[in-house]
Design a protein around this motif. Structure first.
Motif, PDB file in Angstrom:
ATOM      1  N   THR A 294       0.747  27.582  68.317  1.00 38.84           N
ATOM      2  CA  THR A 294       0.920  28.598  69.117  1.00 38.84           C
ATOM      3  C   THR A 294       2.304  29.241  69.402  1.00 38.84           C
ATOM      4  OG1 THR A 294      -1.155  28.808  69.629  1.00 38.84           O
ATOM      5  CG2 THR A 294       0.373  30.518  70.474  1.00 38.84           C
ATOM      6  N   SER A 296       4.635  32.050  71.333  1.00 40.25           N
ATOM      7  CA  SER A 296       4.809  33.491  72.266  1.00 40.25           C
ATOM      8  C   SER A 296       6.119  34.099  72.247  1.00 40.25           C
ATOM      9  CB  SER A 296       3.638  33.469  73.616  1.00 40.25           C
ATOM     10  OG  SER A 296       3.048  32.660  73.415  1.00 40.25           O
ATOM     11  N   GLU A 298       7.948  37.438  73.830  1.00 41.92           N
ATOM     12  CA  GLU A 298       7.967  38.608  74.711  1.00 41.92           C
ATOM     13  C   GLU A 298       9.186  39.421  74.682  1.00 41.92           C
ATOM     14  OE1 GLU A 298       7.121  38.373  79.576  1.00 41.92           O
ATOM     15  OE2 GLU A 298       7.474  36.481  78.438  1.00 41.92           O
ATOM     16  N   ARG A 305       1.065  37.181  70.462  1.00 43.74           N
ATOM     17  CA  ARG A 305       1.262  35.777  69.663  1.00 43.74           C
ATOM     18  C   ARG A 305       0.815  35.660  68.484  1.00 43.74           C
ATOM     19  NH1 ARG A 305      -0.618  36.151  74.882  1.00 43.74           N
ATOM     20  NH2 ARG A 305       0.376  34.974  76.856  1.00 43.74           N
TER      21      ARG A 305
END
Length: 457
Positions: A294, A296, A298, A305
């Motif tokens: 995964t 992610s 920001e 994600r």
């Protein structure tokens, strides 16, 4: 008594018909700030007997040649025309204002009063160059919030028309809200912010029938902010025991401030290296097949994600000089999905063939364009020499063919030409010939005759 009343009625009708206005005053259109002139015409009018006046609605403005209202912009003239009893009655209004717009009529003060038709004064207002004005309700918007764009113009006569458009496409009037407040008109375009609205351009056009020029204002680069959209990508199939690189691609506004990689199940620290958007898997074994990875991303709006499942194939061992059969390789479903063909168009050997072909073409071009012209200049071109005065002396190409012959018998060699001075055949001849490329048909001979130790030409 009855006859007297009938006679009196007929007299009144006569005078009423005689003092009617000859025509309805004409309507007038004039620009704001200019002079407007209203006229009515009278027939069979007796100036000493009757009084004529100008009225606006129920307000009296003038009486004969005098202005009775407190407005210095107005003047009035009762002028006699060159016909008996015919007059022209003119009302002039200078520096006309929007408030002057309305209906005007003339009236003869008698019993009963006689009035003309109504003349309509229309004041035309030209839009100011300062309008329209475009404004937005905020400097930036988050996806899903309400965007309000406003186009402002003056409240004019005749009214102007405001039209919103986006990227050259007009927005339907049903999506526009109109508001009039004091002396201004507002056209609001309200919609819900979407990601596709980011960097969009909106234009408001102001049109009026009194001038052909269209004025407009623009709102550019609308700032729509949204959290990152993330996608994990890799450029080739993932093989066991070989380093693999994954890339975390993101789209966001504002830009991403940080990336984070996570694994399920958790990988050991020596099995991967992270560098922001880049993840390097270091020689994972087939036991790690099926691991969920995964990424992610920001920014200040939120976190985005994306997760992928690791599909690896067995380790491939190839010798540089030997290519394996396609059946020796296991291609992962993900590689097949991404059209990754190890021995297809991405094969480095094909690139090598291309390089070789390019090198051969370059060599041919160099030979044709450089070497051949240089060889010609150096070896084939006729050379020139410069004498002491700086003048060029042409030097033709000359070759020599020397021949020496003699006769031991004491007889003349009849194979030789006759001597030029005696006409006899010579005993011995030394000759040479020269040939000039520009004159191939010319030949020269020189003869030397040796007699008693002397040379004779």
């Amino acid at each position: 008594m009855c006859l007297q009343n009938i006679y009196l009625l007929l007299v009144l009708l006569y005078y009423a018909q005689a003092e009617l206005f000859t025509a309805k005053p004409k309507d007038v259109e004039e620009f704001e700030g200019q002079i407007a002139t209203l006229k009515c015409f009278l027939g069979e009018f007796i100036e000493a007997k009757y009084v004529v006046s100008w009225w606006k609605a129920g307000s009296k403005l003038t009486e004969q040649n005098e202005v009775v209202t407190m407005d210095e912009r107005m003047t009035v003239n009762l002028d006699e025309l060159p016909y008996p009893g015919a007059f022209s009655y003119s009302l002039l209004i200078t520096n006309i204002l929007l408030k002057d717009e309305g209906g005007y009529h003339c009236q003869i003060d008698r019993t009963p009063p006689i009035t003309s038709g109504i003349a309509r004064l229309t004041v035309l207002q030209v839009p100011s160059v300062e309008y329209p004005k475009c404004t937005k309700s905020a400097n930036s918007y988050i996806v899903g919030s309400q965007v309000k764009l406003t186009c402002t113009c003056e409240l004019l006569s005749p009214p102007v028309n405001l039209v919103w458009s986006r990227e050259g496409s007009f927005i339907l009037p049903m999506d526009i809200q109109t508001e009039e407040l004091e002396d201004f008109v507002y056209k609001h375009y309200i919609f819900t912010a979407q990601k596709d609205d980011n960097d969009a351009t909106f234009m408001c056009q102001q049109k009026t029938k009194i001038i052909p020029k269209i004025q407009n204002c623009t709102i550019r680069n609308l700032n729509i902010q949204y959290r990152p959209e993330v996608k994990i990508q890799h450029t080739s199939a993932l093989f066991a025991k070989i380093d693999s690189i994954l890339f975390c691609q993101s789209f966001a506004n504002p830009p991403v401030t940080g990336f984070k990689w996570t694994f399920t199940p958790v990988l050991n620290a020596y099995e991967y290296i992270t560098d922001g958007q880049v993840l390097t898997l270091t020689k994972l074994s087939m036991d790690r097949n099926g691991t969920r990875i995964t990424c992610s991303a920001e920014n200040k709006i939120g976190i985005g994600r994306n997760t992928m499942t690791l599909h690896m194939t067995k380790e491939i061992r190839r010798n540089d000089n030997i290519q394996k059969n396609d059946n020796d390789l296991e291609i992962s479903p993900e590689a097949e999905e991404n059209n990754l063909d190890i021995y297809g168009k991405d094969n480095p050997s094909i690139s090598l063939y291309v390089v070789i072909i390019i090198i051969i073409l370059v060599v041919i071009i160099v030979v044709v364009v450089v070497i051949i012209p240089v060889y010609y200049q150096c070896f084939c071109k006729t050379r020139t020499t410069i004498n002491t005065s700086g003048r060029e002396i042409y030097q033709p190409t000359v070759y020599y063919d020397p021949r020496d012959r003699s006769s031991n018998s004491g007889l003349y060699d009849r194979s030789l030409p006759r001597l030029p001075n005696t006409g006899h055949y010579g005993h011995w001849r030394h000759s040479f010939a020269s040939q000039v490329p520009e004159d191939l048909d010319q030949q020269g001979y020189m003869y030397i005759e040796e007699r008693n130790g002397q040379n004779t030409l």
